[in-house]
Design a protein around this motif. Structure first.
Motif, PDB file in Angstrom:
ATOM      1  N   ALA A   1     -25.151  -1.528  13.938  1.00  0.00           N
ATOM      2  CA  ALA A   1     -24.358  -1.285  12.733  1.00  0.00           C
ATOM      3  C   ALA A   1     -23.841   0.150  12.724  1.00  0.00           C
ATOM      4  CB  ALA A   1     -25.202  -1.563  11.489  1.00  0.00           C
ATOM      5  N   PHE A   2     -24.706   1.104  13.056  1.00  0.00           N
ATOM      6  CA  PHE A   2     -24.259   2.502  13.135  1.00  0.00           C
ATOM      7  C   PHE A   2     -23.214   2.679  14.225  1.00  0.00           C
ATOM      8  CE2 PHE A   2     -28.251   3.799  10.863  1.00  0.00           C
ATOM      9  CZ  PHE A   2     -27.621   4.506   9.849  1.00  0.00           C
ATOM     10  N   PHE A   3     -23.396   1.974  15.352  1.00  0.00           N
ATOM     11  CA  PHE A   3     -22.401   2.047  16.423  1.00  0.00           C
ATOM     12  C   PHE A   3     -21.063   1.498  15.949  1.00  0.00           C
ATOM     13  CE2 PHE A   3     -20.105  -0.023  19.897  1.00  0.00           C
ATOM     14  CZ  PHE A   3     -19.897   1.058  20.738  1.00  0.00           C
ATOM     15  N   GLY A   4     -21.094   0.384  15.202  1.00  0.00           N
ATOM     16  CA  GLY A   4     -19.868  -0.182  14.672  1.00  0.00           C
ATOM     17  C   GLY A   4     -19.139   0.779  13.755  1.00  0.00           C
TER      18      GLY A   4
ATOM     19  N   LEU B   1     -29.057  12.142  22.189  1.00  0.00           N
ATOM     20  CA  LEU B   1     -28.225  12.020  20.994  1.00  0.00           C
ATOM     21  C   LEU B   1     -28.200  13.315  20.186  1.00  0.00           C
ATOM     22  CD1 LEU B   1     -29.202   8.388  20.028  1.00  0.00           C
ATOM     23  CD2 LEU B   1     -26.888   9.181  20.507  1.00  0.00           C
ATOM     24  N   CYS B   2     -29.236  14.109  20.277  1.00  0.00           N
ATOM     25  CA  CYS B   2     -29.226  15.418  19.610  1.00  0.00           C
ATOM     26  C   CYS B   2     -28.161  16.328  20.224  1.00  0.00           C
ATOM     27  CB  CYS B   2     -30.603  16.071  19.704  1.00  0.00           C
ATOM     28  SG  CYS B   2     -31.864  15.235  18.720  1.00  0.00           S
ATOM     29  N   VAL B   3     -27.971  16.231  21.529  1.00  0.00           N
ATOM     30  CA  VAL B   3     -26.903  16.986  22.192  1.00  0.00           C
ATOM     31  C   VAL B   3     -25.546  16.530  21.667  1.00  0.00           C
ATOM     32  CG1 VAL B   3     -25.829  17.499  24.414  1.00  0.00           C
ATOM     33  CG2 VAL B   3     -28.326  17.305  24.242  1.00  0.00           C
ATOM     34  N   THR B   4     -25.404  15.223  21.456  1.00  0.00           N
ATOM     35  CA  THR B   4     -24.172  14.676  20.898  1.00  0.00           C
ATOM     36  C   THR B   4     -23.894  15.256  19.520  1.00  0.00           C
ATOM     37  OG1 THR B   4     -24.454  12.612  22.112  1.00  0.00           O
ATOM     38  CG2 THR B   4     -23.023  12.549  20.204  1.00  0.00           C
ATOM     39  N   LEU B   5     -24.924  15.336  18.689  1.00  0.00           N
ATOM     40  CA  LEU B   5     -24.754  15.889  17.343  1.00  0.00           C
ATOM     41  C   LEU B   5     -24.254  17.330  17.402  1.00  0.00           C
ATOM     42  CD1 LEU B   5     -27.887  14.500  15.451  1.00  0.00           C
ATOM     43  CD2 LEU B   5     -25.486  14.070  14.905  1.00  0.00           C
TER      44      LEU B   5
ATOM     45  N   VAL C   1     -22.649  11.593  10.419  1.00  0.00           N
ATOM     46  CA  VAL C   1     -23.553  10.656   9.737  1.00  0.00           C
ATOM     47  C   VAL C   1     -23.981   9.534  10.681  1.00  0.00           C
ATOM     48  CG1 VAL C   1     -23.708   8.939   7.892  1.00  0.00           C
ATOM     49  CG2 VAL C   1     -22.681  11.172   7.437  1.00  0.00           C
ATOM     50  N   THR C   2     -23.014   8.942  11.374  1.00  0.00           N
ATOM     51  CA  THR C   2     -23.344   7.792  12.215  1.00  0.00           C
ATOM     52  C   THR C   2     -24.126   8.189  13.462  1.00  0.00           C
ATOM     53  OG1 THR C   2     -21.123   7.957  13.205  1.00  0.00           O
ATOM     54  CG2 THR C   2     -21.415   6.406  11.392  1.00  0.00           C
ATOM     55  N   ASN C   3     -23.774   9.313  14.069  1.00  0.00           N
ATOM     56  CA  ASN C   3     -24.565   9.770  15.214  1.00  0.00           C
ATOM     57  C   ASN C   3     -25.992  10.105  14.798  1.00  0.00           C
ATOM     58  OD1 ASN C   3     -23.026   9.742  17.685  1.00  0.00           O
ATOM     59  ND2 ASN C   3     -21.670  11.217  16.742  1.00  0.00           N
TER      60      ASN C   3
ATOM     61  N   PRO D   1     -14.973   3.357  15.783  1.00  0.00           N
ATOM     62  CA  PRO D   1     -13.583   3.533  15.330  1.00  0.00           C
ATOM     63  C   PRO D   1     -13.241   4.984  15.020  1.00  0.00           C
ATOM     64  CG  PRO D   1     -14.602   1.658  14.227  1.00  0.00           C
ATOM     65  CD  PRO D   1     -15.696   2.376  14.946  1.00  0.00           C
ATOM     66  N   ALA D   2     -14.157   5.710  14.377  1.00  0.00           N
ATOM     67  CA  ALA D   2     -13.888   7.114  14.050  1.00  0.00           C
ATOM     68  C   ALA D   2     -13.767   7.951  15.310  1.00  0.00           C
ATOM     69  CB  ALA D   2     -15.000   7.669  13.154  1.00  0.00           C
ATOM     70  N   ARG D   3     -14.634   7.708  16.279  1.00  0.00           N
ATOM     71  CA  ARG D   3     -14.596   8.463  17.531  1.00  0.00           C
ATOM     72  C   ARG D   3     -13.276   8.233  18.268  1.00  0.00           C
ATOM     73  NH1 ARG D   3     -17.974  10.741  21.388  1.00  0.00           N
ATOM     74  NH2 ARG D   3     -19.711  10.565  19.936  1.00  0.00           N
ATOM     75  N   ASN D   4     -12.897   6.974  18.424  1.00  0.00           N
ATOM     76  CA  ASN D   4     -11.687   6.666  19.183  1.00  0.00           C
ATOM     77  C   ASN D   4     -10.424   7.099  18.446  1.00  0.00           C
ATOM     78  OD1 ASN D   4     -13.223   5.517  21.229  1.00  0.00           O
ATOM     79  ND2 ASN D   4     -13.166   3.487  20.317  1.00  0.00           N
ATOM     80  N   ALA D   5     -10.410   6.925  17.110  1.00  0.00           N
ATOM     81  CA  ALA D   5      -9.228   7.304  16.348  1.00  0.00           C
ATOM     82  C   ALA D   5      -9.017   8.811  16.334  1.00  0.00           C
ATOM     83  CB  ALA D   5      -9.337   6.783  14.915  1.00  0.00           C
ATOM     84  N   SER D   6     -10.084   9.586  16.534  1.00  0.00           N
ATOM     85  CA  SER D   6      -9.976  11.043  16.495  1.00  0.00           C
ATOM     86  C   SER D   6      -9.225  11.619  17.684  1.00  0.00           C
ATOM     87  CB  SER D   6     -11.379  11.670  16.442  1.00  0.00           C
ATOM     88  OG  SER D   6     -12.072  11.273  15.273  1.00  0.00           O
ATOM     89  N   ILE D   7      -9.163  10.865  18.776  1.00  0.00           N
ATOM     90  CA  ILE D   7      -8.582  11.405  20.006  1.00  0.00           C
ATOM     91  C   ILE D   7      -7.133  11.834  19.792  1.00  0.00           C
ATOM     92  CG2 ILE D   7      -7.910  10.824  22.378  1.00  0.00           C
ATOM     93  CD1 ILE D   7     -10.358   8.985  22.483  1.00  0.00           C
ATOM     94  N   ALA D   8      -6.380  11.031  19.039  1.00  0.00           N
ATOM     95  CA  ALA D   8      -4.962  11.351  18.841  1.00  0.00           C
ATOM     96  C   ALA D   8      -4.750  12.607  18.012  1.00  0.00           C
ATOM     97  CB  ALA D   8      -4.255  10.173  18.174  1.00  0.00           C
ATOM     98  N   ARG D   9      -5.783  13.072  17.309  1.00  0.00           N
ATOM     99  CA  ARG D   9      -5.690  14.318  16.549  1.00  0.00           C
ATOM    100  C   ARG D   9      -6.079  15.524  17.411  1.00  0.00           C
ATOM    101  NH1 ARG D   9      -6.421  13.076  10.951  1.00  0.00           N
ATOM    102  NH2 ARG D   9      -6.438  15.313  10.509  1.00  0.00           N
ATOM    103  N   LEU D  10      -6.641  15.271  18.593  1.00  0.00           N
ATOM    104  CA  LEU D  10      -7.159  16.360  19.419  1.00  0.00           C
ATOM    105  C   LEU D  10      -6.319  16.630  20.660  1.00  0.00           C
ATOM    106  CD1 LEU D  10     -10.967  15.447  19.267  1.00  0.00           C
ATOM    107  CD2 LEU D  10      -9.673  16.970  17.765  1.00  0.00           C
ATOM    108  N   VAL D  11      -5.473  15.662  21.064  1.00  0.00           N
ATOM    109  CA  VAL D  11      -4.597  15.865  22.225  1.00  0.00           C
ATOM    110  C   VAL D  11      -3.192  15.403  21.858  1.00  0.00           C
ATOM    111  CG1 VAL D  11      -6.492  15.505  23.851  1.00  0.00           C
ATOM    112  CG2 VAL D  11      -5.028  13.579  23.234  1.00  0.00           C
ATOM    113  N   PRO D  12      -2.155  15.948  22.495  1.00  0.00           N
ATOM    114  CA  PRO D  12      -0.788  15.499  22.214  1.00  0.00           C
ATOM    115  C   PRO D  12      -0.530  14.120  22.783  1.00  0.00           C
ATOM    116  CG  PRO D  12      -0.789  17.102  23.993  1.00  0.00           C
ATOM    117  CD  PRO D  12      -2.199  17.052  23.462  1.00  0.00           C
ATOM    118  N   ALA D  13       0.564  13.493  22.326  1.00  0.00           N
ATOM    119  CA  ALA D  13       0.868  12.113  22.722  1.00  0.00           C
ATOM    120  C   ALA D  13       0.969  11.952  24.226  1.00  0.00           C
ATOM    121  CB  ALA D  13       2.170  11.665  22.052  1.00  0.00           C
ATOM    122  N   GLY D  14       1.542  12.945  24.915  1.00  0.00           N
ATOM    123  CA  GLY D  14       1.726  12.838  26.354  1.00  0.00           C
ATOM    124  C   GLY D  14       0.433  12.816  27.149  1.00  0.00           C
ATOM    125  N   GLU D  15      -0.690  13.159  26.506  1.00  0.00           N
ATOM    126  CA  GLU D  15      -1.974  13.185  27.204  1.00  0.00           C
ATOM    127  C   GLU D  15      -2.930  12.078  26.745  1.00  0.00           C
ATOM    128  OE1 GLU D  15      -3.654  17.094  26.985  1.00  0.00           O
ATOM    129  OE2 GLU D  15      -1.816  18.065  27.632  1.00  0.00           O
TER     130      GLU D  15
END
Length: 434
Positions: A145-148, A209-213, A110-112, A152-166
């Protein structure tokens, strides 16, 4: 760290066993740790960052250029920056709460999409020759506003995609890309504006940004963790995030470390005065360009050599050492009568800033539970955006009163004293390790 989040079916399909064991041979132990890129889901998120890191800078250059062309006033350029700051801060805090209550992949979509639509509107107004500062400021506020909401969603997602050691390695990869965008984006924009014009520059960002989507669409679902029951995001949930920070000292200290480094030690507001007065014999334009480029170039160099530190486990000490090194390098830049030494010290400060970013980010992702990570990243976004702007006011005032070199040197020394004092007074950061 909450271990309940480690086992969704989508994540199991997307990840591979973590490469461990013997240290990498030769020069590879110095080079950037690319283990997270072996995980397809993280690789997609990171690849979208590669595209937007440069593309977003095209718009970041085009908007002030267009405003200046319309008004002939740098003051209006400054007003536009403030117009974008307020909605970004507000929506980053709210967006962090939203990211903890919904599927983060859907929120990213949605935000992208909103950011991409805003870029198309930038293109349309420029192509139509509208020439309205009010429209530009409204579009900038909407985009921020869309960036705001997105960050948070982008950065918070990282911990769900890689293990703690990485986590540290993943943060190094992302931060290096963003810093590279700060260098390459403006250079590319400056080269393209005379060739293709402002409207097409906006359009180029929209296409990127379409590539990002496309990359976000291919991410696995990232619903709230199994223990999360809240399904709304309001003032109460935002307040819960701040109470969570207050209860967990290591999180509070990681934010305070960044505030200390940026507010006391970010001297960019003094670069024009330094270029015009202290380093004028080198050429004002050359001096100004080198001063502004030195910090991000140093940060990129630090990212490329992040294999030297991304496997460290004493994350608290890494943050303390990096902030102290930042302060020392900034003080050295202020003491330098030579432009080349000043640039060298600023580049070293950029390396220290990269180390600090990597480990502060890793602490936020590992020390917080998944149901709080969005709110932590929302506060992080506000601190990262707001700290340098407060520094601009503080350093600009101090530079006018005491001279630019004294203000820069004093700011660097204040960083060292404040960070060491904080580390001595509150041991939680010193004791933290992954």
């Amino acid at each position: 760290m909450d271990t309940s989040e480690s086992g969704t079916a989508a994540e199991a399909e997307e990840t591979e066993p973590s490469p461990r064991g013997r240290p990498r041979p030769g020069w590879r132990r110095w080079a950037m740790d690319t283990r997270p890129l072996r995980r397809p889901a993280y690789r997609r998120l990171w690849s979208s960052t590669v595209v937007t890191a440069v593309g977003s800078q095209l718009t970041a250059v085009a908007v002030p250029k267009q405003i200046y062309d319309i008004t002939g006033s740098s003051a209006w350029v400054g007003y536009a920056s403030l117009a974008g700051l307020a909605p970004m801060v507000l929506f980053a805090l709210w967006g962090g709460a939203v990211a903890d209550t919904v599927d983060r992949r859907k929120l990213l979509l949605v935000t992208n999409s909103g950011i991409a639509v805003t870029s198309v509107l930038f293109w349309l107004q420029a192509a139509a020759g509208l020439g309205s500062v009010a429209v530009l400021m409204l579009l900038l506020a909407t985009q921020q506003a869309f960036f705001g909401l997105n960050a948070p969603a982008r950065n918070a997602s990282i911990a769900r995609l890689v293990p703690a050691g990485e986590l540290a390695a993943a943060n190094a990869l992302g931060s290096t890309v963003m810093q590279t965008g700060l260098v390459a984006g403006p250079l590319l924009a400056g080269a393209l504006i005379p060739v293709i014009g402002l409207p097409e520059l906006y359009l180029l960002d929209a296409v990127a940004l379409c590539v990002t989507l496309w990359a976000v669409v291919r991410l696995p679902a990232l619903p709230p963790a199994g223990t999360a029951t809240v399904r709304r995001a309001g003032i109460r949930q935002i307040a819960e995030g701040f109470r969570y920070i207050a209860r967990h000292k290591v999180l509070l200290l990681s934010f305070l470390a960044d505030v200390i480094a940026m507010v006391f030690g970010m001297p960019r507001a003094l670069f024009p005065q330094l270029a015009a007065e202290t380093y004028a014999p080198y050429g004002e334009g050359l001096a100004l360009g080198l001063l502004f480029a030195a910090l991000p170039v140093g940060a990129v160099a630090g990212g490329l050599l992040s294999g030297t530190f991304s496997r460290a486990r004493r994350h608290g000490w890494m943050v303390i050492g990096a902030v102290v090194a930042w302060g020392a390098a900034i003080a050295g830049a202020g003491l330098s009568g030579s432009l080349w030494f000043a640039v060298l010290f600023l580049a070293c400060a950029g390396v220290a800033d990269m180390v600090s970013m990597v480990f502060r980010g890793a602490i936020l992702l590992s020390a917080a539970t998944d149901e709080m990570r969005g709110r932590m990243q929302g506060v992080f976004t506000v601190v990262v955006a707001g700290g340098p702007r407060l520094a601009d006011v503080l350093h600009g005032t101090a530079g006018a009163a005491f001279g630019p070199r004294t203000a820069v040197t004093g700011g660097g020394l204040l960083v060292i004293v404040a960070m060491l004092g904080l580390a001595a007074a509150v041991p939680a950061l010193r004791r933290y390790r992954l």
